[in-house]
Design an enzyme around this catalytic site. Structure first.
Site, mmCIF file in Angstrom:
data_model
loop_
_atom_site.group_PDB
_atom_site.id
_atom_site.type_symbol
_atom_site.label_atom_id
_atom_site.label_comp_id
_atom_site.label_asym_id
_atom_site.label_seq_id
_atom_site.Cartn_x
_atom_site.Cartn_y
_atom_site.Cartn_z
ATOM 1 N N LYS A 36 5.037 -7.125 0.752
ATOM 2 C CA LYS A 36 4.835 -5.861 1.349
ATOM 3 C C LYS A 36 3.209 -5.678 1.486
ATOM 4 O O LYS A 36 2.390 -5.370 2.150
ATOM 5 C CB LYS A 36 5.100 -4.905 0.770
ATOM 6 C CG LYS A 36 5.029 -3.356 1.318
ATOM 7 C CD LYS A 36 5.919 -2.263 0.692
ATOM 8 C CE LYS A 36 5.274 -0.885 1.096
ATOM 9 N NZ LYS A 36 5.994 0.127 0.277
ATOM 10 N N GLN A 37 2.541 -5.998 0.218
ATOM 11 C CA GLN A 37 1.174 -5.584 -0.043
ATOM 12 C C GLN A 37 0.735 -6.428 -1.375
ATOM 13 O O GLN A 37 1.466 -7.303 -1.798
ATOM 14 C CB GLN A 37 1.107 -4.201 -0.761
ATOM 15 C CG GLN A 37 1.850 -3.822 -1.705
ATOM 16 C CD GLN A 37 2.043 -2.242 -2.303
ATOM 17 O OE1 GLN A 37 0.700 -1.771 -2.389
ATOM 18 N NE2 GLN A 37 2.984 -1.705 -2.283
ATOM 19 N N TRP B 213 1.541 5.166 -9.319
ATOM 20 C CA TRP B 213 0.652 4.512 -9.925
ATOM 21 C C TRP B 213 -0.738 4.577 -9.136
ATOM 22 O O TRP B 213 -1.665 3.984 -9.510
ATOM 23 C CB TRP B 213 0.959 3.031 -10.035
ATOM 24 C CG TRP B 213 1.057 2.228 -8.660
ATOM 25 C CD1 TRP B 213 1.254 2.913 -7.617
ATOM 26 C CD2 TRP B 213 0.367 0.753 -8.772
ATOM 27 N NE1 TRP B 213 0.869 1.579 -6.643
ATOM 28 C CE2 TRP B 213 0.474 0.728 -7.080
ATOM 29 C CE3 TRP B 213 -0.096 -0.100 -9.336
ATOM 30 C CZ2 TRP B 213 0.110 -0.915 -6.727
ATOM 31 C CZ3 TRP B 213 -0.504 -1.494 -8.983
ATOM 32 C CH2 TRP B 213 -0.395 -1.553 -7.668
ATOM 33 N N ASP B 214 -0.572 5.440 -8.133
ATOM 34 C CA ASP B 214 -1.653 5.538 -7.394
ATOM 35 C C ASP B 214 -3.084 6.224 -8.220
ATOM 36 O O ASP B 214 -4.357 5.833 -7.810
ATOM 37 C CB ASP B 214 -1.517 6.581 -6.202
ATOM 38 C CG ASP B 214 -0.596 6.047 -5.176
ATOM 39 O OD1 ASP B 214 -0.795 5.506 -4.079
ATOM 40 O OD2 ASP B 214 0.508 6.121 -5.897
ATOM 41 N N GLU C 216 6.898 -4.558 -4.055
ATOM 42 C CA GLU C 216 8.250 -3.727 -3.762
ATOM 43 C C GLU C 216 9.189 -4.297 -2.955
ATOM 44 O O GLU C 216 10.343 -3.916 -2.647
ATOM 45 C CB GLU C 216 7.611 -2.522 -3.224
ATOM 46 C CG GLU C 216 7.032 -1.493 -3.923
ATOM 47 C CD GLU C 216 6.538 -0.425 -3.549
ATOM 48 O OE1 GLU C 216 6.173 0.029 -2.306
ATOM 49 O OE2 GLU C 216 6.659 0.688 -4.205
#
Length: 800
Positions: free
Chosen positions: A612-613, A353-354, A492
């Site tokens: 995680k983010q 998805w970057d 994630e």
């Protein structure tokens, strides 16, 4: 020795050499070569690699007693290799020299961003005082997408004699650049044939083992002074050996020009024949360098983001790597946005998805490239529709990891390097990738005014994704809400509920809110499209009045979980245990990959309120505060500043930042809300690859999303630039750490609009045009203006 346009690495350190190799990668949007020393083959320290955009191959492997398959971006033959040794008149022949030789006295690698070149300078000195200076200068041609070149210069001091130099074309390469993948089969090339023609041109052909992509590479090597050449050849490599006189004041120069073709090229042809023909007529090094620099100068005029100081220097490096991964040449290719660029083998070269973080920058600077990467997704709509059908749903379900075909390429097992265990991988459940594609389609169309794309391929993408979201949302009669179950969010870490027998979590807030946004935009587009086009899509996508009514209903009633006074990352997140963050930091220091730490302790991050983010906070990246307020209002929720600030504070305290994208998003969100720690996170995003903050990941390939995201942070985050139907909207959010900036953008039919932001003032210059209409502007305080082509205006901005 660093300057605004150069990055200098003055010390050779085997521990950081792979980071230098990644940061010194050179490319042209079609292929790229890592900045490895040409003297050294792949080993524990060095990793030469050349990668072509879109060149993948699938291989089976035996892992943990199971057969798995992986599709990888292929490491191609090494065209850069040069070996040399000294044969002094007054002593025995020396060994082949490399940067690891104990006789190395000085080393410097210089990446010149303006020229697009890499130079390595080394000085060797033996025990008798004999010195050899070596300078390699390399380019991957930005004007000629098939060509690369390398010039090696040798200077003697304190001795005279002969220098023996081998120019090698090495096809005996594997994918072995990522330690945790080394249990996987990495030998992607087969059918090697190599040789050297009578004209001295070395050539090599091979093909990938399963997808049968044919590769042809040819190298023309010449020397000054001229010398006889000894040739040797195997099936997988060639070597041309020169013995040249050398003495003080009489340097030796060896030049390599390389041409690279594949069967992916259009128009179709034989790759080897094309490579030999191309390199035969390649210009000399000086001429090639001049053309290459001219192409970079033009590219910088379109893509540079100017910011003063060290932040600006890093941003220029980030722009360099984005532009050489996704250059104007990319617009001619069928390729997506590789998460780690063309710089290494991490993530196997896959497309995630970057592009969500990359496409906004491309849209403003290289819209033709942004359109191309969206077309990569459009060409893979059949695969996404087939995936949805297999899941029992209509519409398009795009894969979390995509490569050549558009099928799901996420691994089924992944290795925890800390525990040594291979574990099931459920990250393919990140369905939110579809919303990222739809958001990019919408933003591209809004920014460029390209209705041809929006009504054509864009409408198919957006409505196919909406078709999936409208069907996958199930109605819960008890809540009187629609729910999306069994997914994984951007976090994630959480891929299941504690103790659950099946993977996935329910009602990820980011997934649900973005799905509602996609449905609303699809309804807008359905009302806007010409009736004949809409009828075509209705037939193609099986959309009727009942489907549109369902989209309307789901877009108003998707469930958004909350607990306390914050948005829940997913349903039940607030019921998870709290983690003793201080204890884990004290025990491990770096806890970015908390998931690996806990698994190695026979625990699981699924039990804890630990991310995680950025996940729920990603909503603050995608949408301005007023947009987010409207989306929540449509869903029947009141999102005020207090709720959002509480949500931001809550997740800041529970995020380990195990991704380079995490600090970028947190910095963005805090900057928009004038958070006191905004710059700390922005700075970490800037330094992520430069300082290898994630601990060894940069050497496996740069993080393209984070690099492009920092550029976007300046343009859309701090300057507040957005483009929509009402024109170019600018709403600055000043940060004292970025006192001024300037950049050039394309939008609404204008190319080369110059934006300059200084304290308290904003300058906008629209280039001359005989056809473009005036540029409509929307500025803070309700100020509007139409700026004609060929005019410049300055506006006062209130201090932030």
């Amino acid at each position: 020795m660093n300057t605004a346009w150069t990055w200098t690495f003055d010390r050779y350190d085997p521990k950081t050499e792979r980071v230098v190799e990644a940061l010194c990668t050179l490319g042209n949007g079609r292929f790229a070569t890592r900045g490895a020393a040409p003297e050294s083959p792949a080993d524990a320290v060095h990793y030469p690699g050349t990668y072509m955009a879109g060149c993948y191959n699938w291989l089976p492997s035996q892992v943990a007693g199971k057969q798995v398959g992986n599709e990888d971006m292929v490491n191609l033959p090494d065209w850069t290799r040069v070996r040399y040794r000294c044969l002094p008149e007054d002593g025995p022949a020396g060994e082949w020299l490399t940067p690891d030789d104990p006789s190395l006295r000085h080393h410097r690698a210089v990446l010149d961003l303006h020229a697009g070149t890499l130079s390595r300078r080394m000085l060797f000195q033996d025990g008798h005082g004999r010195r050899l200076g070596v300078t390699h200068t390399r380019l991957v041609h930005m004007a000629d997408p098939y060509l690369a070149a390398q010039q090696s210069t040798f200077r003697a001091s304190g001795w005279r004699g002969t220098i023996e130099i081998q120019s090698v074309l090495d096809g005996d390469v594997t994918n072995a650049g990522v330690a945790r993948y080394r249990a996987l089969n990495g030998r992607h090339l087969t059918g090697h044939r190599a040789g050297v023609g009578a004209d001295g041109i070395a050539w090599l052909s091979c093909e990938t083992t399963s997808l049968r992509t044919r590769i042809g590479i040819a190298v023309r090597t010449s020397s000054r002074p001229l010398a006889a050449v000894t040739l040797s050849c195997t099936e997988e490599a060639t070597a041309q050996t020169f013995r040249l006189p050398i003495s003080r004041g009489h340097p030796v120069v060896v030049l390599k020009a390389a041409a690279l073709y594949s069967s992916l090229d259009r128009p179709a042809g034989d790759p080897l024949t094309s490579a030999v023909e191309h390199v035969t007529h390649a210009p000399d090094f000086a001429t090639a360098l001049a053309g290459h620099q001219a192409a970079w100068e033009d590219l910088w005029s379109r893509g540079e983001v100017k910011v003063p100081g060290e932040a600006g220097r890093i941003l220029r490096l980030h722009a360099f790597h984005v532009l050489q991964t996704l250059s104007p040449h990319t617009a001619e290719l069928d390729v997506g946005v590789p998460a780690r660029g063309l710089h290494g083998e991490a993530y196997r070269g896959h497309v995630f998805w970057d592009e969500l973080f990359v496409t906004p920058y491309l849209t403003l600077h290289l819209p033709e490239v942004a359109r191309a990467v969206l077309m990569y997704r459009h060409r893979r709509l059949p695969a996404a529709r087939a995936a949805a059908r297999r899941a029992g749903r209509p519409g398009a379900m795009f894969p979390w990891q995509s490569a050549s075909s558009g099928h799901e390429e996420t691994q089924t097992l992944h290795l925890n390097p800390r525990s040594g265990r291979w574990l099931p991988d459920h990250s393919h459940l990140q369905r939110h990738v579809g919303s990222a594609i739809a958001w990019n389609v919408w933003r591209y169309a809004q920014t460029t005014g390209d209705t041809g794309f929006l009504y054509g391929p864009g409408a198919e993408l957006l409505m196919s994704i909406a078709r999936y979201w409208g069907a996958v949302a199930d109605y819960d009669t008890d809540r009187e809400r629609y729910r999306i179950r069994g997914v994984v969010g951007p976090d994630e870490y959480h891929d299941a509920y504690p103790g659950a027998a099946t993977p996935g979590i329910d009602d990820n807030a980011y997934t649900n809110v973005t799905a509602a946004w996609v449905l609303a935009r699809a309804l807008e587009l359905a009302a806007e499209l010409p009736r004949t086009r809409m009828r075509q899509l209705e037939q193609q996508l099986d959309v009727d009045t009942e489907v549109l009514n369902r989209w309307e209903d789901v877009s108003h009633r998707l469930h958004v979980p909350l607990h306390g006074n914050v948005i829940s990352q997913f349903e039940g997140y607030g019921d998870l245990a709290e983690l003793d963050w201080d204890a884990y930091r004290a025990r491990y220091t770096d806890i970015r990959r908390l998931d690996r730490i806990l698994e190695s302790e026979d625990d699981t991050v699924n039990r804890y309120q630990a991310s995680k983010q950025a996940d729920a906070l990603m909503l603050g990246y995608l949408f301005r505060p007023d947009e987010l307020h409207d989306i929540f209002a449509r869903l029947g929720h009141r999102l005020d500043d207090d709720l959002w600030r509480a949500t931001v504070t809550y997740y800041l305290q529970r995020t380990s930042h195990g991704s380079t994208l995490s600090s970028l998003v947190h910095g963005w969100v805090l900057a928009r809300h004038k958070g006191p720690d905004a710059w700390r996170y922005c700075e970490e995003a800037l330094l992520g690859d430069v300082m290898d903050i994630q601990g060894g990941t940069t050497g496996e390939g740069i993080h393209l999303g984070a690099m492009a995201g920092t550029l976007d942070l300046i343009e859309r985050g701090i300057v507040g630039l957005e483009v929509g139907p009402d024109g170019l909207r600018i709403e600055p959010v000043p940060l004292r750490e970025v006192p001024r900036c300037s950049f050039t953008v394309d939008c609404l039919g204008h190319r080369g609009i110059r934006i300059r932001f200084v304290p308290g003032r904003l300058g906008i210059a629209v280039p001359s045009s005989r056809t473009a209409p005036p540029l409509p502007l929307c500025l803070p305080g309700g100020v509007t203006a139409d700026l004609p082509a060929g005019r410049q205006r300055w506006f006062r901005m209130e201090a932030g």
